[in-house]
Design a protein around this motif. Structure first.
Motif, mmCIF file in Angstrom:
data_model
loop_
_atom_site.group_PDB
_atom_site.id
_atom_site.type_symbol
_atom_site.label_atom_id
_atom_site.label_comp_id
_atom_site.label_asym_id
_atom_site.label_seq_id
_atom_site.Cartn_x
_atom_site.Cartn_y
_atom_site.Cartn_z
ATOM 1 N N HIS A 166 2.401 19.256 -6.291
ATOM 2 C CA HIS A 166 3.055 20.362 -7.233
ATOM 3 C C HIS A 166 3.394 21.443 -6.193
ATOM 4 O O HIS A 166 4.789 22.116 -6.547
ATOM 5 N N ALA A 167 2.939 21.954 -5.193
ATOM 6 C CA ALA A 167 3.173 22.974 -4.357
ATOM 7 C C ALA A 167 4.386 22.664 -3.924
ATOM 8 O O ALA A 167 5.535 23.730 -3.708
ATOM 9 N N MET A 168 4.687 21.441 -3.284
ATOM 10 C CA MET A 168 6.030 21.208 -2.640
ATOM 11 C C MET A 168 7.060 21.249 -3.459
ATOM 12 O O MET A 168 8.218 21.641 -3.396
ATOM 13 N N ALA A 169 6.783 20.474 -4.723
ATOM 14 C CA ALA A 169 7.847 20.785 -5.705
ATOM 15 C C ALA A 169 8.206 22.079 -6.159
ATOM 16 O O ALA A 169 9.339 22.682 -6.124
ATOM 17 N N LEU A 170 7.248 23.164 -6.279
ATOM 18 C CA LEU A 170 7.626 24.557 -6.450
ATOM 19 C C LEU A 170 8.480 25.116 -5.179
ATOM 20 O O LEU A 170 9.217 25.993 -5.565
ATOM 21 N N SER A 171 7.863 24.876 -4.029
ATOM 22 C CA SER A 171 8.505 25.394 -2.813
ATOM 23 C C SER A 171 10.025 24.851 -2.977
ATOM 24 O O SER A 171 11.002 25.759 -2.577
#
Length: 434
Positions: A166-171
Motif C-alpha cells: 500500500h505504501a509503495m502504491a501511494l508513493s
C-alpha cells in the motif's frame, strides 16, 4: 477445511500440504528464497493440490522460467477438481495473466477482489509497479493502483505485507505523506520482507533522502540471503544512493558484486533492467563507460530476451542496442513492437519505438533529434510500467540532451517541472541550470 494465512480456504485434506503452501506463499510474498521448494513439498504431500501448482507457477514466471511456469499452471488446471469458487477464480485469473490477456485479466481482477479481497497473491501480481496494471500501457495507472489499494485496505488492517504494498502504491502516486507511516509500520512489524525494504527505498528516493536509504539498505542487505530474488534489485537502489552522493567507488563495487549479470539474483528482465540502468545513469552522472559490461548485456539480451515482452525490460534492451550501435537490431526490435501494438498485444503501443529513435540519436551525438524524440513523450513514461525512479533514466537523458545541445532554458523548465521532493539529479552539467 484448511486455510491460508489470510483465512482463505484451501482444497486439500493434507495438513502437511496446507502448511507447506502457507510457507511457500509467505516466502513468495516477501521475496525470500525457498518458495518453489515449499510448493513442491505441498505437492509431494498432495499431488492434486491445484493451488500449489498455481503458486509455483508464479514463482517460476518471476524467475524467467516461462515454459516451466506455463507447465505448472497447466497442471493446476488439469488437477483442479472440487475447488472453491475462490480457488477456481484464482487459477483462471493467472491463466489470463500468463496468456497476455491484459484487459481481460484486469476485468477478472476487479471481479475477484470484489469477492475475495484478501487473496494476497493476486494483489501481488496486480499491484506492483511492473505487474498487471503497471504493465497495462495505461496512463493514470499509478493512481489506479493507489485507488485499488485504498479500497481493499480495510480488509488487511495492520498486516505488514499489505502495508508495504500500500505504501509503495501511494508513493508512486505522489502521496508521500500517507505512504511514510505505512512503510515505517510495515518494516517495524516485520523486517524480513524484501517488499518492505523496497518500499522504504522508494519512499526515500521520492522524498530526496539518499543518506537515509543508504543507511537502511546497507544494513538490511547484510542479512538478506544472497540468492533472494530482490538482492540484485535492492543493490541497484543502493547504487543509486551512492551515485547521487558522489561515491563512485562504492557504486561500482556494488555493480561488480551484486548487479552485474553473473552476480544479479533476479530473473532475465531484472538483470537487464538493473544492469543497463546502472551503466547508463553512471554515464549521465559523468563516470566512464564500461564497454565490456555493455557488450555483456548486449549479448545477454540477444539470448535471454530475443523478442519484445515487458515494456520496462524492452527499454533497457533498446538502450543496450543503441550503445552498441546495432541500428539493424534496434530497427528490427522497433518493428516487432509496432507489429505487436497493431495486434493489440503490446500495451505501451508506439511509445518504445519512438524512444528507441531517441536513444539512437543521443548515442550518435544528434541531440536535437534525441530531444525531438524524447520531449513529446515526457508525460507518458508510465506506459512502460516500472517505477518513477526507473523512469528518471528517461527524464535524465532528455535533460542531458538539452544540456549537450546548449538549450539551457528548456533544461531549466524540465527541472522546474520535476515532481517535488524527489531525489537529486545526478547528471553531469545539471548544476548550471539548477
Amino acid at each position: 477445511m484448511l486455510a491460508d494465512r489470510y483465512g482463505l480456504a484451501l482444497s486439500t485434506a493434507s495438513a502437511a500440504a496446507g502448511q507447506a503452501y502457507v510457507e511457500g506463499s509467505d516466502l513468495a510474498l516477501t521475496l525470500y528464497p525457498g518458495a518453489a521448494e515449499a510448493y513442491d513439498r505441498a505437492l509431494a504431500a498432495d499431488p492434486g493440490f491445484a493451488l500449489a501448482y498455481a503458486g509455483k507457477a508464479q514463482v517460476l514466471i518471476r524467475q524467467g522460467h516461462v515454459a516451466a511456469a506455463r507447465e505448472a499452471l497447466a497442471m493446476a488446471k488439469d488437477v483442479a477438481s472440487e475447488l472453491t469458487d475462490r480457488e477456481a477464480s484464482h487459477i483462471a485469473f493467472f491463466g489470463l495473466v500468463f496468456g497476455g490477456q491484459t484487459d481481460a485479466a484486469i476485468a477478472a481482477l476487479d471481479a475477484h477482489l470484489a469477492k475475495w479481497p484478501r487473496d494476497a497473491l493476486v494483489i501481488a501480481t496486480a499491484a506492483n509497479p511492473n505487474g498487471l496494471i503497471g504493465g497495462s500501457g495505461q496512463l493514470g495507472q499509478k493512481h489506479q493502483i493507489a485507488v485499488l489499494m485504498d479500497r481493499i485496505a480495510p480488509h488487511y488492517e495492520d498486516d505488514f505485507w499489505f502495508l508495504a504494498y500500500h505504501a509503495m502504491a501511494l508513493s508512486e502516486d505522489g502521496q508521500l505523506t500517507a505512504a511514510r507511516p505505512k512503510i515505517e509500520q510495515s518494516v517495524a512489524a516485520n523486517a524480513n520482507n524484501a517488499h518492505g525494504a523496497h518500499g522504504f527505498a522508494h519512499i526515500c528516493y521520492e522524498s530526496g533522502e539518499p543518506e537515509t536509504a543508504r543507511a537502511y539498505l546497507s544494513s538490511w542487505l547484510s542479512s538478506y540471503p544472497r540468492d533472494g530474488f530482490f538482492h540484485g534489485h535492492l543493490s541497484w537502489h543502493l547504487s543509486l544512493c551512492e551515485i547521487q552522493l558522489g561515491d563512485w567507488a562504492r557504486a561500482s563495487q556494488l555493480y561488480r558484486r551484486a548487479i552485474a549479470l553473473d552476480r544479479h539474483s533476479g530473473g532475465p528482465q531484472q538483470k537487464m533492467s538493473d544492469g543497463a540502468a546502472f551503466l547508463w545513469r553512471s554515464e549521465l552522472a559523468g563516470y566512464p563507460r564500461d564497454a565490456a559490461a555493455w557488450r555483456a548485456l548486449y549479448d545477454y539480451a540477444k539470448d535471454a530476451l530475443p523478442r519484445p515482452g515487458s515494456g520496462l525490460a524492452d527499454l533497457h534492451v533498446i538502450l543496450a542496442l543503441a550503445v552498441m550501435g546495432d541500428q539493424a537490431a534496434l530497427d528490427a526490435r522497433a518493428r516487432q513492437m509496432e507489429d505487436l501494438a497493431k495486434e493489440r498485444r503490446y500495451p505501451s503501443g508506439s511509445y518504445l519505438p519512438a524512444l528507441a529513435r531517441g536513444f539512437a540519436a543521443f548515442e550518435r551525438g544528434d541531440f536535437a533529434a534525441a530531444i525531438d524524440a524524447f520531449a513529446p513523450l515526457a508525460a507518458e513514461n508510465e506506459r512502460i510500467g516500472g517505477s518513477r525512479a526507473q523512469h528518471d533514466l528517461i527524464e535524465f537523458t532528455l535533460l542531458k540532451a538539452y544540456l549537450n545541445a546548449g538549450r539551457l532554458e528548456e533544461a531549466r523548465r524540465l527541472l522546474a517541472g520535476r515532481r517535488p521532493g524527489a531525489s537529486g539529479v545526478p547528471v553531469a552539467g545539471a548544476t548550471a541550470v539548477q
